[in-house]
Enzyme design. Structure first.
Site, PDB file in Angstrom:
ATOM      1  N   GLY A   1      -7.795 -10.049   0.470  1.00 53.59           N
ATOM      2  CA  GLY A   1      -6.510 -10.444   1.033  1.00 53.59           C
ATOM      3  C   GLY A   1      -6.032 -11.820   0.623  1.00 53.59           C
ATOM      4  O   GLY A   1      -4.874 -12.010   0.228  1.00 53.59           O
TER       5      GLY A   1
ATOM      6  N   LYS B   1     -17.387 -18.555   4.434  1.00 52.37           N
ATOM      7  CA  LYS B   1     -18.804 -18.444   4.782  1.00 52.37           C
ATOM      8  C   LYS B   1     -19.625 -17.725   3.721  1.00 52.37           C
ATOM      9  O   LYS B   1     -19.228 -16.680   3.223  1.00 52.37           O
ATOM     10  CB  LYS B   1     -18.965 -17.704   6.111  1.00 52.37           C
ATOM     11  CG  LYS B   1     -18.393 -18.441   7.314  1.00 52.37           C
ATOM     12  CD  LYS B   1     -18.648 -17.656   8.591  1.00 52.37           C
ATOM     13  CE  LYS B   1     -18.131 -18.404   9.824  1.00 52.37           C
ATOM     14  NZ  LYS B   1     -18.414 -17.654  11.070  1.00 52.37           N
TER      15      LYS B   1
ATOM     16  N   ARG C   1       0.816  -1.212   0.000  1.00 49.35           N
ATOM     17  CA  ARG C   1       0.000   0.000   0.000  1.00 49.35           C
ATOM     18  C   ARG C   1       0.852   1.266   0.000  1.00 49.35           C
ATOM     19  O   ARG C   1       0.449   2.289  -0.566  1.00 49.35           O
ATOM     20  CB  ARG C   1      -0.946  -0.006   1.215  1.00 49.35           C
ATOM     21  CG  ARG C   1      -2.094  -0.994   1.062  1.00 49.35           C
ATOM     22  CD  ARG C   1      -2.973  -1.024   2.278  1.00 49.35           C
ATOM     23  NE  ARG C   1      -4.160  -1.851   2.057  1.00 49.35           N
ATOM     24  CZ  ARG C   1      -5.018  -2.194   3.006  1.00 49.35           C
ATOM     25  NH1 ARG C   1      -4.834  -1.771   4.239  1.00 49.35           N
ATOM     26  NH2 ARG C   1      -6.060  -2.953   2.719  1.00 49.35           N
TER      27      ARG C   1
ATOM     28  N   GLY D   1     -12.660  -4.317   1.749  1.00 48.38           N
ATOM     29  CA  GLY D   1     -14.098  -4.154   1.939  1.00 48.38           C
ATOM     30  C   GLY D   1     -14.725  -3.247   0.907  1.00 48.38           C
ATOM     31  O   GLY D   1     -15.849  -3.474   0.457  1.00 48.38           O
TER      32      GLY D   1
END
Length: 392
Positions: A347, A194, A37, A370
């Site tokens: 990630g 999930k 980053r 996100g």
């Protein structure tokens, strides 16, 4: 999507405030373990310095308590690494909200913006104080675009000029390309442990893609929905109906969710676990599905080779262990060889891209996390919306 771009603004002699995303991982000694980053932030900074602007850069780091400074919350290690990358000193300025001294052609780093009281609450009074420091506000932090905070949202509202830096611009251009006018077939790979954590994106992509490849625990839930046996595999039985709805709605419009025809199973998950390849219909009651098998990989590779656009978010199995990494490795190889426009994010996805060394074969790698997922879900990103409003 219409917004002002940093490259189109005269920055000469201006006080330029750049909100970057420098929230990098560190070890217990505060040494940076991945500077991706920071390196991604350099083009915006260099653009401003070359234009002889007075440059101020800030970012959040971790989740500090506002007004309560701790050494581990400091951007000092990031300032040192940025100094190395730029080949010049980057002083770190504490308590900067009430005033910063920086001359044209110089750069300073402003301490962790989340230490300022009101940052997380998108406080307008704080934003007005910061606006007094600058002539041009630049948001180059796509990773925080889904959060309305003082340095990402309120400041963009009150700054004299608000624009997007090169990293944010490139991110929005790439995402808009795959969402607004993609070359077909449009294929999405969504994997993870999930369904619940990615239910919204599965629904959203299920309405627009031609193939939806699912992997990991998500695939197990979809297998349950189709009446397939999964043994002791990770799955969410309470979301089987949601998975079934996605499968059915895609089928009605001629799209599909290709499910595994063979899988890799084991009785436990460790570096020493024994991996067994079995047909999908032969999963035993004590088996855990930890990867897709070679036959499934071949089917998926064929779909990938014929795709026009690919969205990739998540590995096919527990690829951290090589015996359960064959599916992800095959997927990565197929993506690397595909002529499709490929955008990847998340990630674990970035870790897989790094492990299998295909970064130069992926058209755009998102650093957004996100924000990447929320954009694909069709959600409004506050930091992007305010830039669009300012450009209207």
């Amino acid at each position: 999507m219409k917004f002002l771009r940093m490259k189109d603004i005269d920055l000469s002699g201006k006080r330029v405030f750049i909100r970057s995303d420098l929230n990098v991982p560190q070890d217990d000694e505060m040494a940076i373990t991945d500077d991706t980053r920071i390196r991604a932030s350099v083009p915006a900074i260099e653009m401003a310095l070359k234009a002889n602007a007075a440059v101020m850069v800030t970012s959040h780091l971790g989740r500090p308590t506002e007004g309560d400074f701790r050494p581990e919350d400091s951007l000092a290690p990031i300032a040192r690494r940025l100094s190395e990358l730029l080949g010049r000193d980057v002083p770190l300025v504490q308590n900067w909200v009430d005033g910063v001294k920086v001359a044209p052609g110089e750069i300073v780093m402003l301490e962790n913006c989340r230490l300022n009281r009101g940052e997380k609450k998108d406080d307008v009074a704080l934003a007005n104080k910061m606006a007094a420091l600058l002539d041009v506000y630049v948001n180059d932090a796509f990773g925080t675009a889904h959060r309305a905070e003082a340095t990402t949202h309120a400041l963009a509202k009150v700054a004299p000029v608000a624009c997007a830096g090169p990293l944010l611009s490139a991110e929005l251009d790439a995402l808009s390309r795959v969402m607004d006018n993609p070359k077909r077939p449009l294929l999405a790979i969504v994997a993870g442990s999930k369904v619940s954590s990615k239910l919204t994106i599965l629904r959203a992509l299920g309405e627009r893609v031609d193939q939806l490849i699912v992997g990991g625990g998500i695939a197990n839930t979809f297998m349950l929905a189709m009446g397939m046996r999964i043994g002791r595999s990770l799955a969410e039985s309470d979301l089987v109906s949601e998975a079934q709805t996605i499968i059915d709605s895609m089928k009605q419009r001629g799209a599909r969710v290709p499910l595994p025809i063979d899988v890799v199973v084991s009785n436990d998950v460790s570096a020493l676990s024994r991996a067994n390849r079995v047909p999908a219909e032969s999963v035993g009651k004590d088996d855990m599905i930890l990867d897709v098998g070679p036959k499934t990989s071949a089917v998926l590779a064929s779909l990938i080779s014929n795709a026009g656009t690919i969205i990739w978010n998540g590995p096919m199995g527990v690829f951290e262990y090589d015996q359960f990494g064959g599916g992800t490795k095959a997927l990565a190889a197929a993506i690397a060889a595909s002529p499709a426009f490929v955008i990847a994010g998340g990630g674990d996805t970035l870790a897989a891209i790094g492990k299998y060394k295909i970064a130069d074969k992926v058209d755009y790698i998102s650093t957004g996390g996100g924000a990447f997922l929320e954009f694909l879900e069709g959600k409004t990103l506050p930091a992007v919306a305010v830039l669009e409003q300012r450009a209207a």
